[in-house]
Each structure stands twice: as structure tokens, then as C-alpha cells.
Scaffold this motif. Structure first.
Motif, PDB file in Angstrom:
ATOM      1  N   SER A 135      17.203  34.560  50.313  1.00  0.00           N
ATOM      2  CA  SER A 135      16.903  34.329  48.897  1.00  0.00           C
ATOM      3  C   SER A 135      18.165  34.497  48.055  1.00  0.00           C
ATOM      4  N   GLY A 136      18.094  33.995  46.855  1.00  0.00           N
ATOM      5  CA  GLY A 136      19.209  34.143  45.923  1.00  0.00           C
ATOM      6  C   GLY A 136      19.470  35.601  45.600  1.00  0.00           C
ATOM      7  N   LEU A 137      18.409  36.419  45.571  1.00  0.00           N
ATOM      8  CA  LEU A 137      18.568  37.843  45.305  1.00  0.00           C
ATOM      9  C   LEU A 137      19.353  38.526  46.428  1.00  0.00           C
ATOM     10  N   GLU A 138      19.093  38.133  47.673  1.00  0.00           N
ATOM     11  CA  GLU A 138      19.825  38.715  48.802  1.00  0.00           C
ATOM     12  C   GLU A 138      21.300  38.332  48.772  1.00  0.00           C
ATOM     13  N   LEU A 139      21.588  37.100  48.408  1.00  0.00           N
ATOM     14  CA  LEU A 139      22.974  36.665  48.291  1.00  0.00           C
ATOM     15  C   LEU A 139      23.653  37.357  47.109  1.00  0.00           C
ATOM     16  N   ALA A 140      22.948  37.444  45.994  1.00  0.00           N
ATOM     17  CA  ALA A 140      23.493  38.126  44.810  1.00  0.00           C
ATOM     18  C   ALA A 140      23.769  39.593  45.103  1.00  0.00           C
ATOM     19  N   ALA A 141      22.900  40.223  45.888  1.00  0.00           N
ATOM     20  CA  ALA A 141      23.081  41.632  46.230  1.00  0.00           C
ATOM     21  C   ALA A 141      24.381  41.849  46.985  1.00  0.00           C
ATOM     22  N   LEU A 142      24.798  40.871  47.737  1.00  0.00           N
ATOM     23  CA  LEU A 142      26.027  40.978  48.512  1.00  0.00           C
ATOM     24  C   LEU A 142      27.261  40.598  47.692  1.00  0.00           C
ATOM     25  N   VAL A 143      27.118  39.664  46.770  1.00  0.00           N
ATOM     26  CA  VAL A 143      28.271  39.108  46.039  1.00  0.00           C
ATOM     27  C   VAL A 143      28.552  39.846  44.732  1.00  0.00           C
ATOM     28  N   ILE A 144      27.527  40.249  44.012  1.00  0.00           N
ATOM     29  CA  ILE A 144      27.726  40.806  42.664  1.00  0.00           C
ATOM     30  C   ILE A 144      28.536  42.108  42.658  1.00  0.00           C
ATOM     31  N   PRO A 145      28.246  43.097  43.505  1.00  0.00           N
ATOM     32  CA  PRO A 145      29.042  44.339  43.415  1.00  0.00           C
ATOM     33  C   PRO A 145      30.547  44.150  43.616  1.00  0.00           C
ATOM     34  N   PRO A 146      31.008  43.448  44.677  1.00  0.00           N
ATOM     35  CA  PRO A 146      32.460  43.297  44.780  1.00  0.00           C
ATOM     36  C   PRO A 146      33.055  42.418  43.672  1.00  0.00           C
ATOM     37  N   LEU A 147      32.302  41.436  43.212  1.00  0.00           N
ATOM     38  CA  LEU A 147      32.784  40.592  42.122  1.00  0.00           C
ATOM     39  C   LEU A 147      32.950  41.419  40.849  1.00  0.00           C
ATOM     40  N   CYS A 148      31.966  42.243  40.533  1.00  0.00           N
ATOM     41  CA  CYS A 148      32.052  43.102  39.344  1.00  0.00           C
ATOM     42  C   CYS A 148      33.185  44.121  39.479  1.00  0.00           C
ATOM     43  N   ALA A 149      33.371  44.662  40.685  1.00  0.00           N
ATOM     44  CA  ALA A 149      34.460  45.622  40.903  1.00  0.00           C
ATOM     45  C   ALA A 149      35.808  44.952  40.664  1.00  0.00           C
ATOM     46  N   GLY A 150      35.974  43.737  41.167  1.00  0.00           N
ATOM     47  CA  GLY A 150      37.213  43.014  40.958  1.00  0.00           C
ATOM     48  C   GLY A 150      37.456  42.696  39.494  1.00  0.00           C
ATOM     49  N   LEU A 151      36.404  42.285  38.791  1.00  0.00           N
ATOM     50  CA  LEU A 151      36.536  41.993  37.362  1.00  0.00           C
ATOM     51  C   LEU A 151      36.839  43.255  36.562  1.00  0.00           C
ATOM     52  N   LEU A 152      36.229  44.367  36.935  1.00  0.00           N
ATOM     53  CA  LEU A 152      36.495  45.642  36.271  1.00  0.00           C
ATOM     54  C   LEU A 152      37.968  46.026  36.428  1.00  0.00           C
ATOM     55  N   TRP A 153      38.486  45.920  37.636  1.00  0.00           N
ATOM     56  CA  TRP A 153      39.880  46.254  37.890  1.00  0.00           C
ATOM     57  C   TRP A 153      40.827  45.313  37.145  1.00  0.00           C
ATOM     58  N   TRP A 154      40.525  44.025  37.175  1.00  0.00           N
ATOM     59  CA  TRP A 154      41.345  43.050  36.476  1.00  0.00           C
ATOM     60  C   TRP A 154      41.353  43.333  34.971  1.00  0.00           C
ATOM     61  N   THR A 155      40.189  43.653  34.400  1.00  0.00           N
ATOM     62  CA  THR A 155      40.080  43.970  32.971  1.00  0.00           C
ATOM     63  C   THR A 155      40.885  45.209  32.633  1.00  0.00           C
ATOM     64  N   TYR A 156      40.815  46.224  33.469  1.00  0.00           N
ATOM     65  CA  TYR A 156      41.579  47.450  33.260  1.00  0.00           C
ATOM     66  C   TYR A 156      43.082  47.156  33.259  1.00  0.00           C
ATOM     67  N   LEU A 157      43.532  46.364  34.217  1.00  0.00           N
ATOM     68  CA  LEU A 157      44.948  46.015  34.281  1.00  0.00           C
ATOM     69  C   LEU A 157      45.389  45.259  33.034  1.00  0.00           C
ATOM     70  N   ARG A 158      44.586  44.326  32.583  1.00  0.00           N
ATOM     71  CA  ARG A 158      44.916  43.532  31.395  1.00  0.00           C
ATOM     72  C   ARG A 158      44.884  44.392  30.136  1.00  0.00           C
ATOM     73  N   ARG A 159      43.879  45.234  30.039  1.00  0.00           N
ATOM     74  CA  ARG A 159      43.707  46.057  28.833  1.00  0.00           C
ATOM     75  C   ARG A 159      44.909  46.976  28.612  1.00  0.00           C
ATOM     76  N   PHE A 160      45.407  47.581  29.680  1.00  0.00           N
ATOM     77  CA  PHE A 160      46.507  48.527  29.560  1.00  0.00           C
ATOM     78  C   PHE A 160      47.862  47.922  29.952  1.00  0.00           C
ATOM     79  N   ARG A 161      47.887  46.600  30.113  1.00  0.00           N
ATOM     80  CA  ARG A 161      49.106  45.842  30.413  1.00  0.00           C
ATOM     81  C   ARG A 161      49.855  46.409  31.620  1.00  0.00           C
ATOM     82  N   ILE A 162      49.121  46.646  32.663  1.00  0.00           N
ATOM     83  CA  ILE A 162      49.703  47.148  33.904  1.00  0.00           C
ATOM     84  C   ILE A 162      50.085  45.941  34.758  1.00  0.00           C
ATOM     85  N   PRO A 163      51.349  45.844  35.166  1.00  0.00           N
ATOM     86  CA  PRO A 163      51.733  44.703  36.007  1.00  0.00           C
ATOM     87  C   PRO A 163      51.072  44.810  37.382  1.00  0.00           C
TER      88      PRO A 163
END
Length: 190
Positions: free
Chosen positions: A114-142
């Protein structure tokens, strides 16, 4: 300490599908192989141990799924992959490859997911990556690696200097078990 705690986690995840005896053997082998490899490569205090924990635990969860895995098992695997993404840049690559492998396995075995099973696998690492990317951009960390020379330029004269040490280090402290076992499986069942 992390490896010992992780071995209990690996044991419990494998127990449901493999039974007590086989799960104990898998956990013991996993602990011995990882510990030996980390010591031999002088990686014991680096981020390798948690990265390997996250990726191998997620892989174990995904490899021991039932025909209908359900989203709860995939959410746990997704959370482990999110941990890998936040641990090292290599965790992003490993997580992406694990997810791709699961999608391909599900497709080739005609497993209806199901789409929920696929989302369960994809959403956490995707959100973690976006969180890290946002943190780097926010504080201008190279966060980029700087280039060293021209891309794809090969120096064939350096090949002998690379091949010898590369072959010496392929065992990664596990006495070639990491290459012998898959090779034997491929020869036996390939």
C-alpha cells in the motif's frame, strides 16, 4: 556499548522470523563481524558504528518481512534509515539504496504494497534529510566537498599504487568472510 546494545536489538528483530536459535546465531555473527571490522579499521570511536547499526538493523527488518509486512515494521525501518541519514552522508546513499532494493523486490515478487507502507519507509529518511539541509542553510554551514582536480580524470600511472592496498584492505577485519559468504551463496544458487 553501542554494539552490545545493538546486538540485543538485532536478536529481537530476527527472533520473530527465525526463531530463538537461528536469531541468536545471526546476532552473534553480526556482533562478531561488526566488532572485528570496527576494531581492524580503527573506526570504533567514529560514526561508523551507529551508521552500521542503523543500516543493518533496517536491512534486517526489511529482509525478514512477512508477505504482508504492514506499515508498523516499515515505520521502524524508516526511522532507522532516518538515523542513518542524520549520522553520515553515506547514510543517505545507503538509505536510498535500501529503499530502492525494497521497491524492486516488492515489484519483482509481485507483492502488493500500500501507499502507506511505502510512505512509512520513505518519509522518515526524507524528513531527516530535509531537516539537516534546512539546518545547514539556516546557519550557513558549508556542507559541500570542494573539488580536487577535473571530474573523471583518470591517472592510470597511479593504478598500481592503489590496487595493492585496496586488495589488502578488502577483508575489512573480517578475514574475508564478507566476500566469501556472498560469493559462496552466488556460486551455490546463482
Amino acid at each position: 556499548m553501542l554494539t552490545m546494545a545493538a546486538s540485543v536489538l538485532v536478536l529481537e528483530m530476527a527472533r520473530r522470523r527465525l526463531g530463538d536459535r537461528d536469531a541468536t546465531l545471526v546476532a552473534a555473527f553480526w556482533t562478531a563481524a561488526l566488532s572485528t571490522s570496527l576494531v581492524a579499521s580503527y573506526s570504533g570511536a567514529n560514526a561508523e558504528a551507529p551508521l552500521l547499526l542503523y543500516e543493518t538493523a533496517a536491512g534486517l527488518l526489511l529482509l525478514t518481512e512477512d508477505e504482508r509486512p504492514g506499515s508498523s515494521r516499515r515505520w521502524l525501518a524508516g526511522l532507522l534509515l532516518a538515523g542513518a541519514v542524520l549520522t553520515k552522508i553515506e547514510g543517505t546513499i545507503g538509505s536510498g539504496l535500501l529503499i530502492l532494493g525494497v521497491v524492486l523486490r516488492d515489484r519483482f515478487t509481485r507483492r502488493r504494497i500500500s501507499g502507506l507502507e511505502l510512505a512509512a519507509l520513505v518519509i522518515p529518511p526524507l524528513c531527516a534529510g530535509l531537516l539537516w539541509w534546512t539546518y545547514l542553510r539556516r546557519f550557513r554551514i558549508p556542507a559541500a566537498y570542494s573539488g580536487r582536480g577535473r571530474l573523471a580524470e583518470l591517472h592510470w600511472d597511479r593504478l598500481p599504487d592503489l590496487v595493492g592496498p585496496m586488495l589488502q584492505n578488502l577483508s575489512a577485519g573480517t578475514w574475508w568472510v564478507a566476500w566469501i559468504v556472498p560469493g559462496a551463496v552466488l556460486l551455490a544458487f546463482g
